[in-house]
Design an enzyme around this catalytic site. Structure first.
Site, PDB file in Angstrom:
ATOM      1  CE  LYS A  34       4.413  84.508  -0.676  1.00 14.06           C
ATOM      2  NZ  LYS A  34       4.665  85.378  -1.839  1.00 14.06           N
ATOM      3  NE  ARG A  53      -0.842  85.634  -0.132  1.00 17.43           N
ATOM      4  CZ  ARG A  53      -0.219  85.360  -1.253  1.00 17.43           C
ATOM      5  NH1 ARG A  53      -0.251  86.183  -2.253  1.00 17.43           N
ATOM      6  NH2 ARG A  53       0.433  84.237  -1.412  1.00 17.43           N
ATOM      7  NE  ARG A  75       5.717  81.644 -10.784  1.00 17.11           N
ATOM      8  CZ  ARG A  75       5.267  81.958  -9.587  1.00 17.11           C
ATOM      9  NH1 ARG A  75       5.751  81.358  -8.525  1.00 17.11           N
ATOM     10  NH2 ARG A  75       4.343  82.888  -9.433  1.00 17.11           N
ATOM     11  NE  ARG A 123       1.404  80.904 -10.138  1.00 18.18           N
ATOM     12  CZ  ARG A 123       1.810  81.180  -8.906  1.00 18.18           C
ATOM     13  NH1 ARG A 123       2.622  80.350  -8.287  1.00 18.18           N
ATOM     14  NH2 ARG A 123       1.412  82.270  -8.300  1.00 18.18           N
ATOM     15  NE  ARG A 175       0.524  87.214  -8.331  1.00 18.92           N
ATOM     16  CZ  ARG A 175       1.442  86.447  -8.907  1.00 18.92           C
ATOM     17  NH1 ARG A 175       1.588  86.466 -10.221  1.00 18.92           N
ATOM     18  NH2 ARG A 175       2.196  85.667  -8.192  1.00 18.92           N
TER      19      ARG A 175
HETATM   20  P1  B4P Z   1       7.897  82.264  -5.097  1.00 18.79           P
HETATM   21  O1  B4P Z   1       8.044  83.509  -4.340  1.00 18.79           O
HETATM   22  O2  B4P Z   1       8.260  81.007  -4.371  1.00 18.79           O
HETATM   23  O3  B4P Z   1       6.477  82.442  -5.630  1.00 18.79           O
HETATM   24  P2  B4P Z   1       5.141  81.971  -4.974  1.00 18.79           P
HETATM   25  O4  B4P Z   1       5.291  81.180  -3.710  1.00 18.79           O
HETATM   26  O5  B4P Z   1       4.480  81.310  -6.074  1.00 18.79           O
HETATM   27  O6  B4P Z   1       4.460  83.304  -4.483  1.00 18.79           O
HETATM   28  P3  B4P Z   1       3.210  84.001  -5.107  1.00 18.79           P
HETATM   29  O7  B4P Z   1       2.899  85.127  -4.177  1.00 18.79           O
HETATM   30  O8  B4P Z   1       3.520  84.328  -6.521  1.00 18.79           O
HETATM   31  O9  B4P Z   1       2.047  82.943  -5.178  1.00 18.79           O
HETATM   32  P4  B4P Z   1       1.084  82.283  -4.131  1.00 18.79           P
HETATM   33  O10 B4P Z   1       1.029  80.870  -4.518  1.00 18.79           O
HETATM   34  O11 B4P Z   1       1.442  82.567  -2.705  1.00 18.79           O
HETATM   35  O12 B4P Z   1       8.823  82.118  -6.413  1.00 18.79           O
HETATM   36  C1  B4P Z   1       8.661  82.895  -7.544  1.00 18.79           C
HETATM   37  C2  B4P Z   1       9.705  82.572  -8.618  1.00 18.79           C
HETATM   38  O13 B4P Z   1      10.979  83.052  -8.214  1.00 18.79           O
HETATM   39  C3  B4P Z   1       9.890  81.079  -8.883  1.00 18.79           C
HETATM   40  O14 B4P Z   1       9.970  80.894 -10.269  1.00 18.79           O
HETATM   41  C4  B4P Z   1      11.208  80.726  -8.228  1.00 18.79           C
HETATM   42  O15 B4P Z   1      11.896  79.694  -8.901  1.00 18.79           O
HETATM   43  C5  B4P Z   1      11.960  82.031  -8.348  1.00 18.79           C
HETATM   44  N1  B4P Z   1      12.945  82.197  -7.267  1.00 18.79           N
HETATM   45  C6  B4P Z   1      12.769  81.880  -5.961  1.00 18.79           C
HETATM   46  N2  B4P Z   1      13.876  82.175  -5.263  1.00 18.79           N
HETATM   47  C7  B4P Z   1      14.769  82.745  -6.162  1.00 18.79           C
HETATM   48  C8  B4P Z   1      16.097  83.279  -6.045  1.00 18.79           C
HETATM   49  N3  B4P Z   1      16.754  83.316  -4.871  1.00 18.79           N
HETATM   50  N4  B4P Z   1      16.665  83.782  -7.166  1.00 18.79           N
HETATM   51  C9  B4P Z   1      16.033  83.758  -8.342  1.00 18.79           C
HETATM   52  N5  B4P Z   1      14.789  83.255  -8.529  1.00 18.79           N
HETATM   53  C10 B4P Z   1      14.159  82.757  -7.433  1.00 18.79           C
HETATM   54  O16 B4P Z   1      -0.339  83.000  -4.430  1.00 18.79           O
HETATM   55  C11 B4P Z   1      -0.973  82.939  -5.668  1.00 18.79           C
HETATM   56  C12 B4P Z   1      -2.389  83.515  -5.594  1.00 18.79           C
HETATM   57  O17 B4P Z   1      -3.220  82.713  -4.682  1.00 18.79           O
HETATM   58  C13 B4P Z   1      -2.521  84.931  -5.027  1.00 18.79           C
HETATM   59  O18 B4P Z   1      -2.306  85.925  -6.017  1.00 18.79           O
HETATM   60  C14 B4P Z   1      -4.006  84.904  -4.537  1.00 18.79           C
HETATM   61  O19 B4P Z   1      -4.914  85.056  -5.607  1.00 18.79           O
HETATM   62  C15 B4P Z   1      -4.152  83.510  -3.978  1.00 18.79           C
HETATM   63  N6  B4P Z   1      -3.828  83.469  -2.544  1.00 18.79           N
HETATM   64  C16 B4P Z   1      -2.789  82.783  -1.991  1.00 18.79           C
HETATM   65  N7  B4P Z   1      -2.786  82.967  -0.640  1.00 18.79           N
HETATM   66  C17 B4P Z   1      -3.827  83.793  -0.357  1.00 18.79           C
HETATM   67  C18 B4P Z   1      -4.322  84.373   0.846  1.00 18.79           C
HETATM   68  N8  B4P Z   1      -3.740  84.150   2.023  1.00 18.79           N
HETATM   69  N9  B4P Z   1      -5.412  85.180   0.774  1.00 18.79           N
HETATM   70  C19 B4P Z   1      -6.024  85.404  -0.386  1.00 18.79           C
HETATM   71  N10 B4P Z   1      -5.601  84.899  -1.579  1.00 18.79           N
HETATM   72  C20 B4P Z   1      -4.507  84.105  -1.570  1.00 18.79           C
END
Ligand code: B4P
Length: 205
Positions: A14, A89, A128, A134, A145
């Site tokens: 994402k 979410r 990651r 992280r 998660r």
């Molecule tokens: P991403 O999928 O980009 O991970 P993310 O954005 O960090 O999503 P995540 O759900 O983990 O965290 P968020 O910040 O939203 O990438 C993951 C990895 O995959 C990276 O290392 C990337 O390089 C790799 N990758 C990507 N594409 C690839 C491909 N094609 N092939 C191989 N590898 C690839 O949320 C974090 C926390 O914040 C949540 O757990 C919650 O506590 C809080 N939070 C955020 N939004 C919230 C909400 N709306 N409500 C309540 N809590 C919330």
């Protein structure tokens, strides 16, 4: 105007794709996760409140998250469109977003759902963890998660099906290929819903 949601499980890409797609479309990418992490780092009150939930892999409570998103969407760079990454979410967040958009006289134009098998998600997030360290990328918290995503978030997309704006996109493979699929999906939705930009002849033609 483009009001787009990027949905998908943790690790589906994402954050990675939101930045690329938003750049191509000329709109800001707004990640609730990034805003929370920034506040944790800066030791703000919001960060102190969010940290305990994030470290455990739990959702930050809706009232805190919804207020934060409402404030962010009221900022001037979001008036001509935005891409929301990682929000909504929960069912409460879907409702809050509907109210925010209603109040602004806007509707969503696309909901993009990245699909990646769970075992690949775990591998990506563990990889990651080695580079970024992280606090929520430990195996136990990653599993929690994912479980939370399947229980609370995965079905939320159904709320948008009736509008014909949902695209499920394969999130596996090269990052550039996923970006291409997502841009094609946005184009297809625009063509289907009649929101393709109108190209007018120049006055001198
Ligand atoms: P991403 O999928 O980009 O991970 P993310 O954005 O960090 O999503 P995540 O759900 O983990 O965290 P968020 O910040 O939203 O990438 C993951 C990895 O995959 C990276 O290392 C990337 O390089 C790799 N990758 C990507 N594409 C690839 C491909 N094609 N092939 C191989 N590898 C690839 O949320 C974090 C926390 O914040 C949540 O757990 C919650 O506590 C809080 N939070 C955020 N939004 C919230 C909400 N709306 N409500 C309540 N809590 C919330």
């Amino acid at each position: 105007m483009s009001q787009i949601l990027m949905m998908g499980p943790p690790g589906s890409g994402k954050g990675t794709q939101a930045a690329l797609i938003a750049d191509k479309l000329g709109i800001p990418a707004i990640s609730t996760g990034d805003i929370f992490r920034y506040n944790v780092k800066e030791l703000t009150e919001l960060g102190r409140e969010a940290k305990q939930y994030m470290d455990n892999g739990d959702f930050v409570p809706d009232d805190v998250t919804n207020r934060m998103v409402e404030d962010r969407l009221a900022q001037s760079d979001a008036t001509e469109g935005f891409l929301l990454d990682g929000y909504p979410r929960t069912a409460g967040q879907v409702e809050a977003l509907n109210n925010i958009l209603d109040n602004q006289g806007k509707t969503l134009t696309a909901v993009l759902v990245l699909e990646v098998p769970d075992d690949e998600l775990v591998q990506r997030l563990l990889a990651r963890a080695e580079t970024e360290g992280r606090s929520d990328d430990t195996e136990e918290v990653i599993k929690h998660r994912l479980e939370l995503y399947h229980r609370e978030t995965a079905d939320l997309v159904d709320a948008y099906l009736k509008d014909g704006i949902v695209a499920r996109v394969d999130g596996t493979g090269m990052i550039d290929d996923v970006t291409e699929r997502l841009l094609q999906a946005v184009y297809n939705i625009r063509a289907r819903t009649g929101t393709l930009p109108v190209i007018r002849p120049r006055k001198d033609q």
